[in-house]
Design a protein around this motif. Structure first.
Motif, PDB file in Angstrom:
ATOM      1  N   GLY A   6       0.822  -1.206   0.000  1.00  0.00           N
ATOM      2  CA  GLY A   6       0.000   0.000   0.000  1.00  0.00           C
ATOM      3  C   GLY A   6       0.856   1.256   0.000  1.00  0.00           C
ATOM      4  O   GLY A   6       0.588   2.221  -0.724  1.00  0.00           O
ATOM      5  N   LEU A   7       1.911   1.237   0.799  1.00  0.00           N
ATOM      6  CA  LEU A   7       2.837   2.369   0.864  1.00  0.00           C
ATOM      7  C   LEU A   7       3.543   2.560  -0.476  1.00  0.00           C
ATOM      8  O   LEU A   7       3.667   3.690  -0.971  1.00  0.00           O
ATOM      9  N   GLY A   8       3.977   1.467  -1.091  1.00  0.00           N
ATOM     10  CA  GLY A   8       4.633   1.541  -2.393  1.00  0.00           C
ATOM     11  C   GLY A   8       3.692   2.040  -3.475  1.00  0.00           C
ATOM     12  O   GLY A   8       4.090   2.810  -4.352  1.00  0.00           O
ATOM     13  N   THR A   9       2.432   1.607  -3.394  1.00  0.00           N
ATOM     14  CA  THR A   9       1.441   2.062  -4.365  1.00  0.00           C
ATOM     15  C   THR A   9       1.244   3.569  -4.269  1.00  0.00           C
ATOM     16  O   THR A   9       1.191   4.266  -5.288  1.00  0.00           O
ATOM     17  N   SER A  10       1.163   4.091  -3.044  1.00  0.00           N
ATOM     18  CA  SER A  10       0.965   5.530  -2.881  1.00  0.00           C
ATOM     19  C   SER A  10       2.173   6.312  -3.398  1.00  0.00           C
ATOM     20  O   SER A  10       2.010   7.394  -3.971  1.00  0.00           O
ATOM     21  N   LEU A  11       3.375   5.778  -3.245  1.00  0.00           N
ATOM     22  CA  LEU A  11       4.569   6.444  -3.758  1.00  0.00           C
ATOM     23  C   LEU A  11       4.639   6.339  -5.284  1.00  0.00           C
ATOM     24  O   LEU A  11       4.902   7.318  -5.975  1.00  0.00           O
ATOM     25  N   ALA A  12       4.373   5.145  -5.826  1.00  0.00           N
ATOM     26  CA  ALA A  12       4.479   4.927  -7.268  1.00  0.00           C
ATOM     27  C   ALA A  12       3.414   5.690  -8.049  1.00  0.00           C
ATOM     28  O   ALA A  12       3.676   6.189  -9.145  1.00  0.00           O
ATOM     29  N   HIS A  13       2.206   5.786  -7.496  1.00  0.00           N
ATOM     30  CA  HIS A  13       1.118   6.484  -8.186  1.00  0.00           C
ATOM     31  C   HIS A  13       1.067   7.964  -7.843  1.00  0.00           C
ATOM     32  O   HIS A  13       0.291   8.711  -8.452  1.00  0.00           O
ATOM     33  N   GLY A  14       1.863   8.386  -6.875  1.00  0.00           N
ATOM     34  CA  GLY A  14       1.891   9.791  -6.476  1.00  0.00           C
ATOM     35  C   GLY A  14       3.166  10.477  -6.939  1.00  0.00           C
ATOM     36  O   GLY A  14       3.291  10.825  -8.120  1.00  0.00           O
ATOM     37  N   PRO A  15       4.118  10.654  -6.049  1.00  0.00           N
ATOM     38  CA  PRO A  15       5.322  11.414  -6.380  1.00  0.00           C
ATOM     39  C   PRO A  15       6.141  10.855  -7.555  1.00  0.00           C
ATOM     40  O   PRO A  15       6.630  11.614  -8.373  1.00  0.00           O
ATOM     41  N   VAL A  16       6.272   9.542  -7.661  1.00  0.00           N
ATOM     42  CA  VAL A  16       7.069   8.978  -8.754  1.00  0.00           C
ATOM     43  C   VAL A  16       6.389   9.246 -10.092  1.00  0.00           C
ATOM     44  O   VAL A  16       7.043   9.628 -11.071  1.00  0.00           O
ATOM     45  N   LEU A  17       5.087   9.088 -10.148  1.00  0.00           N
ATOM     46  CA  LEU A  17       4.346   9.366 -11.378  1.00  0.00           C
ATOM     47  C   LEU A  17       4.440  10.842 -11.742  1.00  0.00           C
ATOM     48  O   LEU A  17       4.654  11.194 -12.908  1.00  0.00           O
ATOM     49  N   GLU A  18       4.307  11.714 -10.770  1.00  0.00           N
ATOM     50  CA  GLU A  18       4.414  13.157 -11.035  1.00  0.00           C
ATOM     51  C   GLU A  18       5.822  13.533 -11.485  1.00  0.00           C
ATOM     52  O   GLU A  18       5.987  14.380 -12.369  1.00  0.00           O
ATOM     53  N   LEU A  19       6.837  12.924 -10.897  1.00  0.00           N
ATOM     54  CA  LEU A  19       8.212  13.177 -11.313  1.00  0.00           C
ATOM     55  C   LEU A  19       8.418  12.740 -12.760  1.00  0.00           C
ATOM     56  O   LEU A  19       9.050  13.448 -13.554  1.00  0.00           O
ATOM     57  N   ALA A  20       7.870  11.596 -13.132  1.00  0.00           N
ATOM     58  CA  ALA A  20       7.969  11.119 -14.513  1.00  0.00           C
ATOM     59  C   ALA A  20       7.268  12.079 -15.464  1.00  0.00           C
ATOM     60  O   ALA A  20       7.791  12.387 -16.544  1.00  0.00           O
ATOM     61  N   ARG A  21       6.103  12.561 -15.089  1.00  0.00           N
ATOM     62  CA  ARG A  21       5.383  13.529 -15.928  1.00  0.00           C
ATOM     63  C   ARG A  21       6.186  14.815 -16.097  1.00  0.00           C
ATOM     64  O   ARG A  21       6.275  15.384 -17.179  1.00  0.00           O
ATOM     65  N   TRP A  22       6.757  15.288 -15.005  1.00  0.00           N
ATOM     66  CA  TRP A  22       7.568  16.499 -15.053  1.00  0.00           C
ATOM     67  C   TRP A  22       8.774  16.303 -15.960  1.00  0.00           C
ATOM     68  O   TRP A  22       9.098  17.165 -16.778  1.00  0.00           O
TER      69      TRP A  22
END
Length: 110
Positions: free
Chosen positions: A80-96
């Motif tokens: 659950g913690l990994g999902t929140s990181l992967a779908h949150g900050p990591v995804l936003e960093l990739a978009r940026w």
């Protein structure tokens, strides 16, 4: 310092960055967003990573509680913690990074 506190070695920014500071950790998290995967699948899907480095990345991600082993599949999945990181900050960093790829490439070339 918006709240008047100094940025120290143990601040939350550093804690967050440490979770994805290793080159392959964010890439493995991104791949696992698609669902659980066996180690062999991860090696195939995460181009350029060696088996040794993948092993180290998975061990680090498991130690941080972001990824867990799937016993019946002998694979790995996000917690659950990994999902929140992967779908949150990591995804936003990739978009940026995608949005600013040309600028980043130009800056690196100069």
């Amino acid at each position: 310092m918006p709240d008047g506190r100094p940025f120290t070695a143990d601040c939350h920014v550093r804690l967050g960055v440490q979770l994805i500071a290793h080159t392959w950790d964010a890439v493995v998290l991104t791949r696992l967003r698609d669902g659980p995967a066996r180690r062999r699948e991860l090696l195939r899907d995460v181009g350029g990573v060696s088996d040794k480095v993948l092993h180290e990345s998975l061990a680090r991600l498991c130690a941080h509680g972001l990824v867990e082993a799937v016993p019946d599949r002998a694979g790995f999945r996000l917690t659950g913690l990994g999902t929140s990181l992967a779908h949150g900050p990591v995804l936003e960093l990739a978009r940026w990074a995608e949005e600013h790829a040309a600028e980043l490439d130009a800056a690196a070339a100069s």
